[in-house]
Design an enzyme around this catalytic site. Sequence first.
Site, mmCIF file in Angstrom:
data_model
loop_
_atom_site.group_PDB
_atom_site.id
_atom_site.type_symbol
_atom_site.label_atom_id
_atom_site.label_comp_id
_atom_site.label_asym_id
_atom_site.label_seq_id
_atom_site.Cartn_x
_atom_site.Cartn_y
_atom_site.Cartn_z
ATOM 1 C CD GLU A 1 14.605 28.014 -18.334
ATOM 2 O OE1 GLU A 1 14.584 27.353 -19.392
ATOM 3 O OE2 GLU A 1 15.137 29.127 -18.244
ATOM 4 C CG HIS B 1 21.411 29.485 -25.278
ATOM 5 N ND1 HIS B 1 21.220 28.243 -25.848
ATOM 6 C CD2 HIS B 1 20.811 29.434 -24.067
ATOM 7 C CE1 HIS B 1 20.526 27.488 -25.002
ATOM 8 N NE2 HIS B 1 20.270 28.180 -23.929
ATOM 9 C CG HIS C 1 16.954 24.100 -22.102
ATOM 10 N ND1 HIS C 1 16.853 24.436 -23.429
ATOM 11 C CD2 HIS C 1 17.938 24.889 -21.593
ATOM 12 C CE1 HIS C 1 17.739 25.370 -23.719
ATOM 13 N NE2 HIS C 1 18.411 25.661 -22.638
ATOM 14 C CG HIS D 1 15.300 23.174 -26.979
ATOM 15 N ND1 HIS D 1 14.216 23.445 -26.165
ATOM 16 C CD2 HIS D 1 15.978 24.344 -27.093
ATOM 17 C CE1 HIS D 1 14.232 24.730 -25.827
ATOM 18 N NE2 HIS D 1 15.289 25.288 -26.369
ATOM 19 C CG HIS E 1 23.103 25.941 -20.574
ATOM 20 N ND1 HIS E 1 22.754 24.973 -21.491
ATOM 21 C CD2 HIS E 1 22.082 26.837 -20.574
ATOM 22 C CE1 HIS E 1 21.566 25.270 -22.010
ATOM 23 N NE2 HIS E 1 21.137 26.401 -21.475
ATOM 24 C CG HIS F 1 17.461 25.905 -16.530
ATOM 25 N ND1 HIS F 1 18.307 26.941 -16.226
ATOM 26 C CD2 HIS F 1 17.254 25.974 -17.884
ATOM 27 C CE1 HIS F 1 18.581 27.622 -17.331
ATOM 28 N NE2 HIS F 1 17.961 27.055 -18.346
ATOM 29 N NE ARG G 1 9.587 24.371 -22.570
ATOM 30 C CZ ARG G 1 10.491 25.210 -23.071
ATOM 31 N NH1 ARG G 1 10.305 25.790 -24.237
ATOM 32 N NH2 ARG G 1 11.599 25.469 -22.420
ATOM 33 C CE1 TYR H 1 17.345 28.855 -29.867
ATOM 34 C CE2 TYR H 1 18.694 28.059 -28.062
ATOM 35 C CZ TYR H 1 17.843 29.003 -28.591
ATOM 36 O OH TYR H 1 17.508 30.099 -27.851
ATOM 37 C CG ASP I 1 20.638 29.941 -19.937
ATOM 38 O OD1 ASP I 1 20.560 29.720 -21.162
ATOM 39 O OD2 ASP I 1 19.664 29.784 -19.167
HETATM 40 ZN ZN LIG Z 1 19.487 27.534 -22.104
#
Ligand SMILES: [Zn+2]
Length: 445
Positions: free
Chosen positions: A236, A62, A233, A203, A60, A270, A206, A126, A321
Amino acid sequence: MMRAMQRLSFRHILTPDGMLHDHALSVAGDGRIVAIEPVAPASSVRYDGFLALPGMPNAHSHAFQRALAGHGELPGGDGADSFWSWREAMYRLAAQITPEDCVTIARQAYSEMLAAGYTSVAEFHYIHHGVDGSRSSEMSDAVIEAAAGTGIRLTLLPVLYVSGGFGAAPTPAQARFVHAGLDDYLALVERLRGKVALGIAPHSLRAVPVALLRPLLRDARALLGAALPIHIHVAEQQAEVAACIAEHGCGPIELLEREVGLDRHWQLVHATHADAGERARIVERGAGVVLCPITEAYLGDGLFPADAHHRAGGALAIGSDSNCRIDAFEELRWLEYGQRLRSQARARLADRRGLGLPLWQGAVAAGARALGQPVAGLAVGQHADIVVIDARSPTLAGHSIATALDALIINGSARDVASAYVGGRRVAAAADAAAFDRCVRRLLG
Ligand SMILES: [Zn+2]
């Protein structure tokens, strides 16, 4: 042109079946291991290194968030600094990054990964649209270019992002992430098909209405095959769990199980605040959990009960992450130490083989599944993705090979890595620190 067969010899090789001594890996032109055999008597061998570990898959990342390391901190004491305030800082950065910036920052992040135990990465990507809102695959292409430039193996996870919260419209700060609907997202996936190994990533609950998940899975599997990895995700933050219960009457993992059904292709990133029933369901269904202990500490997320989940037979992969600190040894150390702090006991993830060996082996196997790639260890049929540990490393002082992994988990870091190979090809440092510095100063200045 196909490369010729090559042999890589090591004093010690960690295989899924245990440690081998004085063996060589034969690596075919496609980068796969085709044989592991004893080398000739030591006097005639030139070893390629001391201890060969399977490279750790980073499940994971970003990459662009590497630019924010140490920048999201607000003066403390009044509760102003939180996960959500950090997210605002991240959004300000994300709004400005060009494809060229993305290449520069991702090159830095991926170079640091290769120097610190990782040889492959699942990029949860993203930032899709241009700064001006234009649609193309340029930002994804930038990630692919950065990975190719450093040599790290990539599974790209283009992220589906639709809403700004449970039932809420996206905010302007999320504009570069948001797809108008499934067709818009699948058009991007189609543009990327064939360029790189792909998975998909709704994603979070949410950002993706749960009703979209079934059509997403159906259409993505039709495009990419039934075995594609699915990352999300989940759970978290407690606020996210509370919002999910308010909207749907259950927590987010229960909601996934109820609406789409978890299976071994799902990777729950997470899962910090999963309740006991949800954790049991994850194990039953064979879904993976991806923990990012350094980032979870950095963001103040909370602590997943990794020890109990591991004992119940759950798979645990690791990810860097936010990339606020990139080091596979340190990520595993935090994984173990978090459990020690909570339980006031030691050796939480250890077994009869010690601490380091099962931790490293377990995270490699779970990470390979998370990436959907044959990187599950140094064994025939797997890619020759290797991290070589230096025999002269002070971390190994006084240790026999039997306790070398324990030493690396407790005291190891990038400084112990002599070299790394991806698909049998030795990787060279590819980052440009001055270009990275200029880029971050301009973006955050
Ligand atoms: Zn993340």
